[in-house]
Scaffold this motif. Structure first.
Motif, PDB file in Angstrom:
ATOM      1  N   SER A 175       6.409  33.281  19.876  1.00  0.00           N
ATOM      2  CA  SER A 175       6.346  32.752  21.246  1.00  0.00           C
ATOM      3  C   SER A 175       5.249  33.496  21.993  1.00  0.00           C
ATOM      4  CB  SER A 175       7.700  32.966  21.945  1.00  0.00           C
ATOM      5  OG  SER A 175       7.596  32.653  23.316  1.00  0.00           O
ATOM      6  N   GLU A 176       4.664  32.828  22.987  1.00  0.00           N
ATOM      7  CA  GLU A 176       3.665  33.488  23.821  1.00  0.00           C
ATOM      8  C   GLU A 176       4.320  34.380  24.873  1.00  0.00           C
ATOM      9  OE1 GLU A 176       0.958  30.662  25.453  1.00  0.00           O
ATOM     10  OE2 GLU A 176       0.215  29.990  23.497  1.00  0.00           O
ATOM     11  N   ASP A 177       5.604  34.164  25.118  1.00  0.00           N
ATOM     12  CA  ASP A 177       6.360  34.984  26.060  1.00  0.00           C
ATOM     13  C   ASP A 177       6.909  36.196  25.319  1.00  0.00           C
ATOM     14  OD1 ASP A 177       7.881  35.187  28.783  1.00  0.00           O
ATOM     15  OD2 ASP A 177       9.411  35.484  27.237  1.00  0.00           O
ATOM     16  N   LYS A 178       6.610  37.394  25.812  1.00  0.00           N
ATOM     17  CA  LYS A 178       6.966  38.620  25.092  1.00  0.00           C
ATOM     18  C   LYS A 178       8.476  38.808  24.960  1.00  0.00           C
ATOM     19  CE  LYS A 178       4.164  42.129  25.267  1.00  0.00           C
ATOM     20  NZ  LYS A 178       3.401  43.341  25.696  1.00  0.00           N
ATOM     21  N   GLU A 184      10.820  36.463  25.017  1.00  0.00           N
ATOM     22  CA  GLU A 184      11.338  35.451  24.090  1.00  0.00           C
ATOM     23  C   GLU A 184      10.988  35.810  22.651  1.00  0.00           C
ATOM     24  OE1 GLU A 184      11.290  30.617  23.260  1.00  0.00           O
ATOM     25  OE2 GLU A 184       9.954  31.476  24.770  1.00  0.00           O
TER      26      GLU A 184
END
Length: 244
Positions: free
Chosen positions: A164-167, A169
């Protein structure tokens, strides 16, 4: 299964995902065993001076592949094992490790490295006398980590895997993979499962009972500092009685 631990000392290790509470418990265990007059040696994951600078640089520049990361961590472990943990076991000390080869079996495989290849890397490491696995629900562990740290690091979050690009997540998804590997290893490596959601004192009481069982009837290397302290206390009590 790893080969049995053949040395005079005792090897006790803790494992679990980030936020499972294992480091808190092994710190309490070190202090308790030392107070009991035992000679204790403590080692933690990724602490070898031999590869520390290389690891730091590779993480900073984001140079690791899953395989190179696995190899460097194995080098770290091998250095600590050969030069510190093994000599202390041979001498008769209680060796405590915050993470052991099983961390690699979980994390490296979660990164896509072949399980048999990783196990072969650590084939020199024996089965611990006691392997404690701290089990907590994923959401509990994540909550603990996020409340205790300002930010999660790149590799810690598994950002190199493109989950994911969200750390946050990515961290959650990566820890889920790691947890699944740990759960698969419970029977394979004879883990003793500790409920990491219990109060700290309740966990420590259970752990001490397990450790007493492992050390029952075993005479290891005495701690000369602890023995000296006990002698001083005896002498002080004797003087007090004489004065009285």
């Amino acid at each position: 299964m790893l080969h049995p631990q053949p040395y005079h000392g005792k090897l006790i290790i803790v494992e679990g995902i980030d936020g499972s509470g294992k480091s808190t418990q092994i710190d309490l265990l070190v202090k308790w065993l030392t107070a009991q007059g035992r000679t204790v040696y403590f080692s933690e994951w990724n602490s070898s001076e031999l590869v520390k600078s290389t690891t730091r640089l590779a993480k900073k520049e984001k140079l690791f592949t899953p395989t190179t990361f696995s190899l460097l961590q194995a080098t770290d472990f091998a250095d600590r094992w050969e030069n510190y943990m093994l000599p202390m076991l041979k001498a008769g000390a209680v060796v405590l490790a915050d993470r052991y080869a099983f961390t690699a079996f979980a994390r490296d495989v979660a990164r896509g490295v072949d399980p048999l290849w990783v196990r072969n890397l650590y084939s020199f490491a024996p089965q611990p006398d006691l392997a404690l696995y701290f089990r907590v629900p994923l959401e509990v562990a994540i909550s603990r980590i996020l409340s205790a740290r300002a930010k999660i690091k790149y590799y810690e979050a598994g950002m190199d895997l493109g989950l994911s690009e969200d750390k946050v997540e990515s961290f959650t998804l990566f820890q889920k993979r790691i947890m699944e590997e740990y759960e698969r290893m419970i029977e394979e490596f004879n883990f003793t499962v500790i409920n990491g959601t219990q109060p700290i004192q309740a966990q420590q009481k259970q752990i001490r009972a397990l450790v007493r069982r492992v050390l029952n009837g075993w005479e290891g290397l005495p701690n000369p500092m602890a023995a000296a302290g006990k002698n001083k206390k005896r002498q002080k009590k004797q003087k007090t009685r004489e004065v009285a």
